[in-house]
Design an enzyme around this catalytic site. Structure first.
Site, PDB file in Angstrom:
ATOM      1  N   LYS A   1      38.465  37.440  38.601  1.00 13.66           N
ATOM      2  CA  LYS A   1      39.302  38.350  37.802  1.00 13.66           C
ATOM      3  C   LYS A   1      40.348  37.474  37.123  1.00 13.66           C
ATOM      4  O   LYS A   1      41.237  36.935  37.778  1.00 13.66           O
ATOM      5  CB  LYS A   1      39.962  39.375  38.722  1.00 13.66           C
ATOM      6  CG  LYS A   1      41.009  40.266  38.075  1.00 13.66           C
ATOM      7  CD  LYS A   1      41.502  41.296  39.095  1.00 13.66           C
ATOM      8  CE  LYS A   1      42.680  42.107  38.607  1.00 13.66           C
ATOM      9  NZ  LYS A   1      43.204  43.004  39.687  1.00 13.66           N
TER      10      LYS A   1
ATOM     11  N   ASP B   1      43.402  37.050  34.909  1.00 11.48           N
ATOM     12  CA  ASP B   1      44.476  37.989  34.593  1.00 11.48           C
ATOM     13  C   ASP B   1      45.536  37.352  33.678  1.00 11.48           C
ATOM     14  O   ASP B   1      45.601  36.128  33.552  1.00 11.48           O
ATOM     15  CB  ASP B   1      45.115  38.441  35.912  1.00 11.48           C
ATOM     16  CG  ASP B   1      45.772  39.801  35.795  1.00 11.48           C
ATOM     17  OD1 ASP B   1      45.895  40.316  34.672  1.00 11.48           O
ATOM     18  OD2 ASP B   1      46.170  40.361  36.842  1.00 11.48           O
TER      19      ASP B   1
ATOM     20  N   CYS C   1      41.491  40.614  32.255  1.00  9.69           N
ATOM     21  CA  CYS C   1      42.562  41.551  32.615  1.00  9.69           C
ATOM     22  C   CYS C   1      43.817  41.107  31.879  1.00  9.69           C
ATOM     23  O   CYS C   1      44.036  39.910  31.695  1.00  9.69           O
ATOM     24  CB  CYS C   1      42.764  41.544  34.125  1.00  9.69           C
ATOM     25  SG  CYS C   1      43.875  42.824  34.720  1.00  9.69           S
TER      26      CYS C   1
ATOM     27  N   ARG D   1      39.281  44.967  32.116  1.00  8.40           N
ATOM     28  CA  ARG D   1      40.249  46.044  32.398  1.00  8.40           C
ATOM     29  C   ARG D   1      40.624  46.671  31.078  1.00  8.40           C
ATOM     30  O   ARG D   1      40.942  45.991  30.108  1.00  8.40           O
ATOM     31  CB  ARG D   1      41.479  45.460  33.055  1.00  8.40           C
ATOM     32  CG  ARG D   1      41.481  45.669  34.542  1.00  8.40           C
ATOM     33  CD  ARG D   1      41.759  47.073  34.949  1.00  8.40           C
ATOM     34  NE  ARG D   1      43.186  47.265  34.864  1.00  8.40           N
ATOM     35  CZ  ARG D   1      44.041  46.669  35.673  1.00  8.40           C
ATOM     36  NH1 ARG D   1      43.644  45.870  36.650  1.00  8.40           N
ATOM     37  NH2 ARG D   1      45.318  46.878  35.538  1.00  8.40           N
TER      38      ARG D   1
ATOM     39  N   ASP E   1      47.589  49.316  35.284  1.00 10.86           N
ATOM     40  CA  ASP E   1      47.308  49.265  36.716  1.00 10.86           C
ATOM     41  C   ASP E   1      47.394  50.669  37.315  1.00 10.86           C
ATOM     42  O   ASP E   1      48.238  51.463  36.937  1.00 10.86           O
ATOM     43  CB  ASP E   1      48.369  48.421  37.436  1.00 10.86           C
ATOM     44  CG  ASP E   1      48.197  46.937  37.195  1.00 10.86           C
ATOM     45  OD1 ASP E   1      47.518  46.567  36.224  1.00 10.86           O
ATOM     46  OD2 ASP E   1      48.754  46.159  37.989  1.00 10.86           O
TER      47      ASP E   1
END
Ligand code: 9PG
Length: 809
Positions: free
Chosen positions: A462, A464, A506, A521, A525
């Protein structure tokens, strides 16, 4: 002589004296962009210049039809000779044979002797007042009118009064709000200034305050809710420039403009740059797949085949939303053990370690004291247990306390005052970012990714805070745009990870990651509460459109569903199931419904050993994931869609899953019409609500659902009522209420149904039968049923993996 380019869908007319152009729909009478203009803004030393707003006669040429990623297309080029700074412009318009949109791009070549700095390449401008400075103000009309009125009377025709206008805005990156605004609304801006704007806002996109004035990134849709017609304007990629759109819908003369952000990148003598393709089309708002022509074209532009994802939809567990940065190897192990214990009932695959193991964000090769051996041993344990190890990394952002700042100050990006750029207030501090045009900084980010995949053993990453790679600043290489820097850096990360690795983007600018990441994403969140709060404070924060909260996460999961399985697998963020959050059961069911019906990844973020069985069951009924893209029926009519539909089929026939949402803060009755979902109101329907098991018979095309709780959902499986026919009406075995049927065999006086579910399953199945059964067998043993009237029968059952129900009547 006016230059004309046309295909079956559109006609483009260019006025050779002004280089203004008009686009007329040949299919949707009345849809027209009239007198549109292209502008080019650059500066040289301290003087800024606007070009192309006073065109001298351009040369036109009509190259041969060419083949492209979008099939055969017919180009038309206009070229403008170098003017005083030696800049030569070529604009290529193209109409594909098979698609309903116009494509165009601008190439500029510096044939002069000085460098210039490109600020803004305005690809489209119609209706804005400032435009009138150099000729008639362009016009945008989406209302129905007759062709006779339209042709030949340009500049004389008055636009038809529009109906109720609205604008769909796409947010800059993963977390940024995306949705539709009405005429009198205000653009949702962050009120937290330098704390959050570096994260959520593209530096080149305005943040309008005036009601009726809106902005968007990459693409936008301006439409007329009354006449049901709309216009999409956007870029097919963000490889060269970040695209911004601004729209005015505050009165009866709408306006739109769209530009490529030059970011002040330097164009040296002898160099040239082209924009990404700009794209424009008209469509009917009630088209079942209104964004399809655009989202599919974007996929093709990136070499993707829409609907074909090479990686499996991620399903598993993530540490963040239960533990945040307070993770330890013991916590990961405890959850891994639980996950293993839940097999095969809860068939998931991924155990993803989130933020909290690294010694500091930016210092990826040293670890917190709790992780003395790093994360490689955990990857091995996860792998050995039969799960896929996943790891969170934020390769472009740097914590102010990272050692990297001291060891490699030259790797950071600085602003014009010589200070490290602000990458936003995160982890209770102002963060900064790498300058990815510094080869060593990029090599470091790649080394981190490569090590995580190939040495530590994480095939799932992931990645980010990727927006940090696209912040404005004084880059070491001043000739590249922010879009070029981010895109090429992401490409380099992909090469470092290898094709086999699953990469999830993300906090990433939407267009930059297409064709590079496997999943992305697409919203804020999730959070254990409905509305955003910060350290317990609701005021100011609760209105922030993209701070962590269930409301904000679910909103974008719906409004960005059209990207799913086209550009990547959408990641709607995690499902939170534990009962001790501030979310009500209705809100948890709403989240589960939104995640399941939008078809993206499914990650649970609770401490698994503590999950009560009834909450765990919510996850069980989502598996296997449906993995399909839904229709959002009122996507242009409500800020957050309230009507969602998935059409499914299986051995027992086809059915529709209808999701209805109550976004109000209080309990409400929800009204629905079959026609809202394009279902025939003449046909009688059975609707079974999944979470309650309630059955509704709709005979007059209309249904009222009573007392849907605040932020609650009604999830209905709709099937035409066929009296005296054996019929599957639904179940509580799987959220689809039908995909669990593996086989369905009907004969004159009997019925055999094969059901399949992962692991142990218990629940009930609802059937419509021609008459009362004489006998019912579950895997050969007699079983009982309840008669619910209307020829409906409920069969309670328990089985492992699969079972067979045999009925004789
Ligand atoms: C880890 C988290 C999780 C989460 C990501 C991302 O604005 N902010 O302060 C802010 C902080 C954290 C954040 C997003 C915004 O979350 O989306 O899933 O991985 O980082 O730190």
């Amino acid at each position: 002589m006016v230059h004309i380019l046309e295909n079956a869908f559109l006609q483009l007319k260019i006025d050779p004296t002004s280089a203004r152009w008009s686009l007329i729909s040949r299919q949707r009478s009345g849809s027209i962009v009239d007198n549109a203009q292209i502008n080019f803004q650059y500066h040289r030393r301290w003087s800024s210049h606007q070009s192309l707003d006073h065109w001298r006669l351009p040369h036109f040429s009509r190259p041969e039809k060419e083949s492209s990623l979008h099939g055969p297309l017919q180009p038309l080029q206009m070229t403008l000779d170098p003017e005083h700074d030696g800049l030569s412009y070529t604009i290529t318009f193209a109409l594909p044979d098979e698609h309903p949109f116009l494509l165009w791009k601008l190439n500029v070549e510096n044939l002069g002797t000085h460098s210039v700095y490109i600020d803004r390449i305005e690809m489209l401008s119609v209706g804005f007042i400032y435009q009138s400075r150099s000729g008639p103000r362009g016009m945008l009309d989406l209302s129905p009118s007759s062709d006779a009125e339209r042709i030949g009377k340009r500049n004389h025709r008055l636009p038809h009064p529009p109906g109720e206008l609205a604008f769909y805005s796409n947010g800059w990156q993963s977390w940024s709000y995306s949705g539709v605004y009405g005429m009198s609304e205000r653009y949702k801006r962050t009120h937290l200034g330098p704390f959050t704007s570096p994260l959520r806002v593209n530096a080149g996109t305005p943040q309008p305050k005036r009601p009726g004035l809106f902005a968007s990134d990459m693409f936008g849709v301006l439409g007329d809710r009354s006449h049901r017609s709309a216009l999409l304007a956007g870029f097919l990629s963000q490889e060269q420039h970040f695209g911004s759109i601004e729209a005015w819908i505050g009165d009866s003369t709408p306006a739109i403009r769209m530009w490529a952000n030059g970011d002040g990148a330097r164009l040296d003598p002898g160099e040239q740059i082209s924009t990404d393709w700009a794209c424009l089309y008209f469509f009917h708002l009630d088209n079942p797949d209104p964004l399809g022509p655009y989202t599919d074209a974007v996929a093709r532009q990136h070499g993707l085949t829409p609907g074909m994802t090479t990686k499996n939809i991620p399903v598993g567990w993530c540490s963040w939303y239960q533990f945040f940065q307070k993770i330890t190897p013991e916590i990961i192990r405890a959850n891994l053990e639980s996950a293993q214990g839940f097999q095969p009932d809860l068939p998931f695959d991924l155990i993803q370690i989130d933020d909290g193991y690294e010694s500091q964000v930016g210092d990826w090769f040293s670890f917190k004291l709790d992780f003395p051996d790093g994360v490689a041993p955990l990857a091995k344990e996860i792998q050995d247990t039969g799960f896929t190890p996943g790891l969170w990394l934020a390769p472009f952002i740097v914590h102010p306390k990272a050692r990297l700042r001291i060891d490699h100050p030259d790797w950071l990006l600085y602003n014009r005052w010589g200070l490290p750029v602000n990458a936003g207030y995160i982890w209770d501090t102002f963060t900064t970012a790498l300058d990815l045009t510094h080869p060593e900084a990029l090599a470091y980010a790649c080394d981190v990714v490569k090590t995580a995949v190939h040495q530590w053993g994480f095939p799932y990453l992931k990645l980010d805070f990727l927006y940090a790679g696209a912040l404005p600043g004084r880059h070491r290489d001043p000739t590249r745009t922010r879009a070029q820097i981010l895109r090429s850096s992401l490409q380099t990360l992909r090469e470092a990870a290898g094709e086999a690795a699953t990469l999830v983007g993300c906090g990433c600018p939407i267009g930059s990651a297409i064709g590079i990441v496997d999943a992305m994403r697409i919203g804020a969140d999730i959070d254990p509460q409905w509305k955003p709060k910060y350290k317990g404070i609701e005021i100011v924060f609760h209105r922030e459109p993209d701070l962590p909260s269930a409301r904000n996460a679910i909103h974008n999961a719906l409004t960005r569903a059209p990207f799913n399985h086209r550009w990547w697998i959408n990641d709607p963020d995690c499902l939170l199931l534990r009962p001790d959050t501030h979310l009500t059961l209705s809100e948890v069911q709403c989240l589960a419904t939104a995640i399941a019906l939008t078809g993206g990844s499914l990650l649970i973020s609770d401490h698994l050993p503590d999950l009560p069985p009834e909450r765990l069951r919510i996850a069980e009924v989502l598996l296997p994931v449906i993995g399909k893209r839904p229709h959002l029926l009122d996507w242009f009519d409500n800020p957050t869609p309230t009507h969602m539909q998935l059409d499914l089929n299986g051995p027992a026939g086809s059915w529709h899953l209808l999701g209805l949402f109550n976004w109000e803060a209080g309990e409400r009755d929800l009204q629905m019409n079959l026609t809202d979902f394009y279902l025939d109101p003449q046909v009688e329907y059975y609707l079974r609500e999944f979470w309650s098991g309630d059955i509704y018979r709709v005979t007059d095309g209309h249904l009222k659902l009573n007392a849907i709780p605040a932020h609650g959902t009604a999830l209905l499986a709709a099937r035409p009522f066929r009296p005296y026919h054996p019929q599957y009406l639904g179940s509580d075995l799987h959220i689809s209420q039908g995909l669990e049927v593996a086989n369905w065999k009907v004969a004159a006086d009997n019925l055999a149904i094969h059901l399949r579910r992962p692991g142990k399953a218990g629940g009930q199945v609802e059937l419509g039968l021609p008459r009362t059964p004489l006998e019912a067998l579950l895997d050969g043993r007699p079983t009982s049923w309840q008669n619910h009237g209307d020829n409906r029968y409920i069969f309670p059952l328990e089985f492992n993996q699969s079972c067979e129900i045999k009925l004789r009547y």
